[in-house]
Design a protein around this motif. Structure first.
Motif, mmCIF file in Angstrom:
data_model
loop_
_atom_site.group_PDB
_atom_site.id
_atom_site.type_symbol
_atom_site.label_atom_id
_atom_site.label_comp_id
_atom_site.label_asym_id
_atom_site.label_seq_id
_atom_site.Cartn_x
_atom_site.Cartn_y
_atom_site.Cartn_z
ATOM 1 N N LYS A 163 0.855 -1.072 -0.060
ATOM 2 C CA LYS A 163 0.048 0.162 -0.103
ATOM 3 C C LYS A 163 0.840 1.303 0.102
ATOM 4 O O LYS A 163 0.663 1.963 -0.694
ATOM 5 C CB LYS A 163 -0.878 0.153 1.182
ATOM 6 N N LEU A 164 1.691 1.183 0.662
ATOM 7 C CA LEU A 164 2.877 2.469 0.950
ATOM 8 C C LEU A 164 3.500 2.656 -0.269
ATOM 9 O O LEU A 164 3.777 3.684 -0.780
ATOM 10 C CB LEU A 164 3.443 2.095 2.079
ATOM 11 N N TRP A 165 4.002 1.651 -0.992
ATOM 12 C CA TRP A 165 4.645 1.719 -2.191
ATOM 13 C C TRP A 165 3.725 2.404 -3.219
ATOM 14 O O TRP A 165 4.160 3.034 -4.091
ATOM 15 C CB TRP A 165 5.298 0.256 -2.757
ATOM 16 N N GLY A 166 2.520 1.848 -3.244
ATOM 17 C CA GLY A 166 1.720 2.818 -4.086
ATOM 18 C C GLY A 166 1.595 4.191 -3.928
ATOM 19 O O GLY A 166 1.453 4.942 -4.958
ATOM 20 N N VAL A 167 1.720 4.833 -2.844
ATOM 21 C CA VAL A 167 1.910 6.120 -2.274
ATOM 22 C C VAL A 167 3.264 6.593 -2.962
ATOM 23 O O VAL A 167 3.450 7.775 -3.571
ATOM 24 C CB VAL A 167 1.468 6.316 -0.942
ATOM 25 N N TYR A 168 4.265 5.901 -2.694
ATOM 26 C CA TYR A 168 5.655 6.401 -2.822
ATOM 27 C C TYR A 168 5.909 6.378 -4.539
ATOM 28 O O TYR A 168 6.296 7.504 -4.769
ATOM 29 C CB TYR A 168 6.533 5.165 -2.205
ATOM 30 N N ILE A 169 5.412 5.671 -5.132
ATOM 31 C CA ILE A 169 5.612 5.473 -6.753
ATOM 32 C C ILE A 169 4.527 6.803 -7.268
ATOM 33 O O ILE A 169 5.081 7.686 -8.085
ATOM 34 C CB ILE A 169 5.071 4.169 -7.357
ATOM 35 N N GLY A 170 3.492 6.693 -6.676
ATOM 36 C CA GLY A 170 2.506 7.858 -7.243
ATOM 37 C C GLY A 170 3.291 9.232 -7.004
ATOM 38 O O GLY A 170 3.101 10.127 -7.694
ATOM 39 N N GLN A 171 4.088 9.320 -5.622
ATOM 40 C CA GLN A 171 4.469 10.753 -5.441
ATOM 41 C C GLN A 171 5.721 10.913 -6.237
ATOM 42 O O GLN A 171 5.916 11.753 -6.724
ATOM 43 C CB GLN A 171 4.899 10.491 -3.892
ATOM 44 N N PHE A 172 6.488 9.947 -6.772
ATOM 45 C CA PHE A 172 7.655 10.057 -7.578
ATOM 46 C C PHE A 172 7.058 10.724 -8.893
ATOM 47 O O PHE A 172 7.759 11.617 -9.608
ATOM 48 C CB PHE A 172 8.081 9.053 -7.794
ATOM 49 N N CYS A 173 6.002 10.020 -9.476
ATOM 50 C CA CYS A 173 5.300 10.342 -10.785
ATOM 51 C C CYS A 173 4.748 11.867 -10.706
ATOM 52 O O CYS A 173 5.068 12.683 -11.532
ATOM 53 C CB CYS A 173 4.433 9.511 -11.180
ATOM 54 N N LEU A 174 4.050 12.097 -9.676
ATOM 55 C CA LEU A 174 3.547 13.449 -9.163
ATOM 56 C C LEU A 174 4.776 14.310 -9.220
ATOM 57 O O LEU A 174 4.516 15.466 -9.971
ATOM 58 C CB LEU A 174 2.804 13.385 -8.072
ATOM 59 N N GLY A 175 5.776 14.041 -8.544
ATOM 60 C CA GLY A 175 6.891 15.021 -8.207
ATOM 61 C C GLY A 175 7.535 15.284 -9.758
ATOM 62 O O GLY A 175 8.153 16.345 -10.113
ATOM 63 N N GLY A 176 7.751 14.127 -10.553
ATOM 64 C CA GLY A 176 8.421 14.336 -11.754
ATOM 65 C C GLY A 176 7.527 15.481 -12.904
ATOM 66 O O GLY A 176 8.320 16.041 -13.487
ATOM 67 N N VAL A 177 6.246 15.234 -12.820
ATOM 68 C CA VAL A 177 5.508 16.281 -13.530
ATOM 69 C C VAL A 177 5.750 17.843 -12.800
ATOM 70 O O VAL A 177 6.071 18.437 -13.878
ATOM 71 C CB VAL A 177 4.075 16.089 -13.599
ATOM 72 N N LEU A 178 5.668 17.655 -11.816
ATOM 73 C CA LEU A 178 5.925 19.213 -11.099
ATOM 74 C C LEU A 178 7.435 19.635 -11.280
ATOM 75 O O LEU A 178 7.523 20.937 -11.583
ATOM 76 C CB LEU A 178 5.827 19.059 -9.471
ATOM 77 N N MET A 179 8.407 18.651 -11.383
ATOM 78 C CA MET A 179 9.723 19.171 -11.577
ATOM 79 C C MET A 179 10.102 19.726 -12.928
ATOM 80 O O MET A 179 10.713 20.742 -13.076
ATOM 81 C CB MET A 179 10.848 18.012 -11.421
ATOM 82 N N PHE A 180 9.189 19.335 -13.898
ATOM 83 C CA PHE A 180 9.390 19.899 -15.245
ATOM 84 C C PHE A 180 8.978 21.624 -15.025
ATOM 85 O O PHE A 180 9.659 22.338 -15.574
ATOM 86 C CB PHE A 180 8.401 19.419 -16.265
ATOM 87 N N ALA B 12 1.802 6.650 -15.455
ATOM 88 C CA ALA B 12 2.728 5.633 -14.514
ATOM 89 C C ALA B 12 2.030 5.798 -12.885
ATOM 90 O O ALA B 12 1.695 4.883 -12.100
ATOM 91 C CB ALA B 12 4.046 5.583 -14.428
ATOM 92 N N GLY B 13 2.059 7.209 -12.751
ATOM 93 C CA GLY B 13 1.423 7.474 -11.448
ATOM 94 C C GLY B 13 -0.155 7.030 -11.303
ATOM 95 O O GLY B 13 -0.710 6.722 -10.105
ATOM 96 N N MET B 14 -0.927 7.348 -12.282
ATOM 97 C CA MET B 14 -2.321 7.055 -12.191
ATOM 98 C C MET B 14 -2.272 5.499 -12.135
ATOM 99 O O MET B 14 -3.315 4.978 -11.213
ATOM 100 C CB MET B 14 -2.841 7.335 -13.740
ATOM 101 N N CYS B 15 -1.563 4.519 -12.759
ATOM 102 C CA CYS B 15 -1.817 3.139 -12.415
ATOM 103 C C CYS B 15 -1.277 2.673 -11.075
ATOM 104 O O CYS B 15 -1.875 1.702 -10.370
ATOM 105 C CB CYS B 15 -0.645 2.502 -13.430
ATOM 106 N N SER B 16 -0.426 3.649 -10.518
ATOM 107 C CA SER B 16 0.191 3.288 -9.130
ATOM 108 C C SER B 16 -0.870 3.451 -8.161
ATOM 109 O O SER B 16 -1.324 2.443 -7.392
ATOM 110 C CB SER B 16 1.247 3.954 -8.689
ATOM 111 N N TYR B 17 -1.775 4.413 -8.172
ATOM 112 C CA TYR B 17 -2.906 4.599 -7.367
ATOM 113 C C TYR B 17 -4.014 3.620 -7.741
ATOM 114 O O TYR B 17 -4.824 3.385 -6.697
ATOM 115 C CB TYR B 17 -3.427 6.193 -7.638
ATOM 116 N N LEU B 18 -4.369 3.307 -9.018
ATOM 117 C CA LEU B 18 -5.310 2.417 -9.317
ATOM 118 C C LEU B 18 -5.161 1.186 -8.725
ATOM 119 O O LEU B 18 -6.311 0.275 -8.343
ATOM 120 C CB LEU B 18 -5.519 2.587 -10.931
ATOM 121 N N PHE B 19 -3.753 0.664 -8.939
ATOM 122 C CA PHE B 19 -3.645 -0.900 -8.912
ATOM 123 C C PHE B 19 -2.938 -1.472 -7.411
ATOM 124 O O PHE B 19 -2.740 -2.727 -7.222
ATOM 125 C CB PHE B 19 -2.900 -1.648 -10.095
#
Length: 435
Positions: free
Chosen positions: A243-260, A417-424
């Motif tokens: 469960k926590l990895w779902g949040v961690y990966i989602g945060q990486f992807c969210l942060g990646g978009v933000l970093m641009f 990828a972030g969307m899939c993390s929260y979905l699955f």
């Protein structure tokens, strides 16, 4: 007599409750301002990038490394930073780290080499590392669970609304004072605010009005967490739960978009879309305003769904994040137009989606046992901050040939990828077992 005494007690309680409410909102306003300053010191490098790289003869790859240097230490120090948040009072910790990263920002305006700039960015990353675990702890301590998504949305919006208005201001400051003056002024603002924070902020255990009012109303009091010692085994535990990895990966992807948007976006507008420097500052603010709207819509709608309409946590908390990630994929539309209006429109929709997904911190409060709140927050931000390490460098390489389209494809892929993390990966929202 008894009726008069009862009426007096009720009046006193109502007054205490009103004071408590205003106190919490005042604290939330302080966190909001701190987030604005935090992101100003992260992103002023993006405004300075063009002039800085020209003065010091830096390549796009070197600029990518400078952009990412913040993320190297920011990610490494997330877990130590999260533990520190659990051990030290926020009133003491926050002014210290604010002052430290502000000094590093000032020094950034005094150096003249690639290596020194990298070192300053790394120092800023070290001292900003505990900031978001601090924010999350403040909200968890002062707000009940059914108020937290809205509170998180308010302070998170600081990174968007603050920059929406600051980007043009920072561009003007650089126009008149140069990129060195930009860094020095930014740092001085942070030091002043650190003093204000220490004078005004009080930890909940040092301010009993809020607790007393809530107990007398027989409501759930905000969580007051005791200082805790952690072992290596405790740190390992927070990386062993799906469960926590779902949040961690989602945060990486969210942060990646933000970093641009926090690093390469102004350069994209000026060097790849041919806009002048001042105009790009104003146009760059539009997507940040869109993201601000997204994060507020997300937070308050999410709270309303659970509090007023009884919608399940799975839907109320996940839906805004999944929808936001989906909207972020629209960034790829900018690859298929040369019209400035449509470029800014596609980027604004994408950043609105990023804002919509930015209440992800609510999952730290929902999934983490109270004893591990800072540690789980640190782990989440550690993985998320790896995007600050990797994404600017990857973009630097992708655009080194003069074409920015591959970079936007890459950002789109992160959103998917972030969307899939929260979905699955996350599944049912419930507190995980770590002990």
């Amino acid at each position: 007599m008894q009726d008069a005494e009862k009426s007096t007690q009720e009046s006193t309680l109502a007054t205490e409750q009103e004071v408590a409410k205003k106190g919490r909102y005042g604290i939330l306003a302080m966190v909001f301002i701190t987030v604005v300053i935090n992101y100003m010191d992260r992103t002023n490098i993006s405004v300075a990038a063009g002039a800085l790289s020209e003065d010091l003869s830096l390549t796009t790859v070197q600029m990518g490394l400078i952009f990412s240097a913040f993320g190297w230490t920011y990610s490494i120090f997330q877990i130590p930073g999260g533990i520190t948040v659990d051990l030290i009072k926020i009133r003491i910790l926050y002014p210290f780290i604010l002052t430290a990263w502000s000094i590093a920002t000032i020094v950034q305006g005094l150096v003249s080499s690639f290596a020194a700039l990298v070192g300053c960015r790394m120092a800023i990353g070290v001292f900003e590392a505990p900031s978001y675990p601090c924010n999350n702890k403040v909200v968890t301590q002062w707000f009940n669970e059914n108020e937290r998504a809205g509170a998180i949305a308010v302070y998170t919006s600081g990174q968007f609304i603050g920059l929406a208005f600051l980007l043009p201001v920072l561009a003007i400051i650089q126009e008149y004072f140069g990129w060195r003056g930009l860094f020095i002024i930014s740092g001085v603002v942070g030091i002043v605010w650190a003093v204000v924070w220490y004078i005004l902020y009080r930890d909940p255990e040092d301010n009993t009005t809020d607790q007393k009012a809530k107990v007398e109303k027989q409501e759930e009091a905000p969580a007051v967490m005791e200082n805790t010692k952690f072992t290596v085994k405790d740190i390992a535990k927070v990386f062993m739960v799906r469960k926590l990895w779902g949040v961690y990966i989602g945060q990486f992807c969210l942060g990646g978009v933000l970093m641009f948007f926090l690093t390469w976006f102004p350069t994209y507008l000026v060097e790849y879309r041919g806009l002048d420097f001042i105009k790009s500052g104003f146009l760059a603010s539009i997507p940040f305003l869109a993201a601000f709207c997204g994060v507020l819509v997300s937070g308050f709608v999410s709270d309303a769904l659970t509090r007023k309409w009884g919608v399940s946590k799975e839907v109320a908390r996940k839906a805004p994040i999944i929808a936001g990630m989906l909207l972020s994929t629209s960034i790829i539309g900018a690859n298929y137009t040369d019209d400035t209006f449509w470029i800014v429109t596609f980027l604004s929709i994408a950043f609105f989606g990023n804002g919509l997904a930015s209440i992800a911190w609510i999952f730290v409060s929902l999934l983490s046992p109270k004893r591990y709140l800072g540690l789980v927050g640190g782990a989440m931000n550690f993985i998320g901050a790896l995007s600050a390490v990797s994404v600017p460098v990857i973009i630097g390489f992708l655009v080194s040939g003069g074409d920015f389209r591959p970079a936007l494809v890459f950002i789109c892929a992160l959103a998917v990828a972030g969307m899939c993390s929260y979905l699955f990966l996350i599944g049912k929202i419930e507190e995980v077992k770590l002990d």
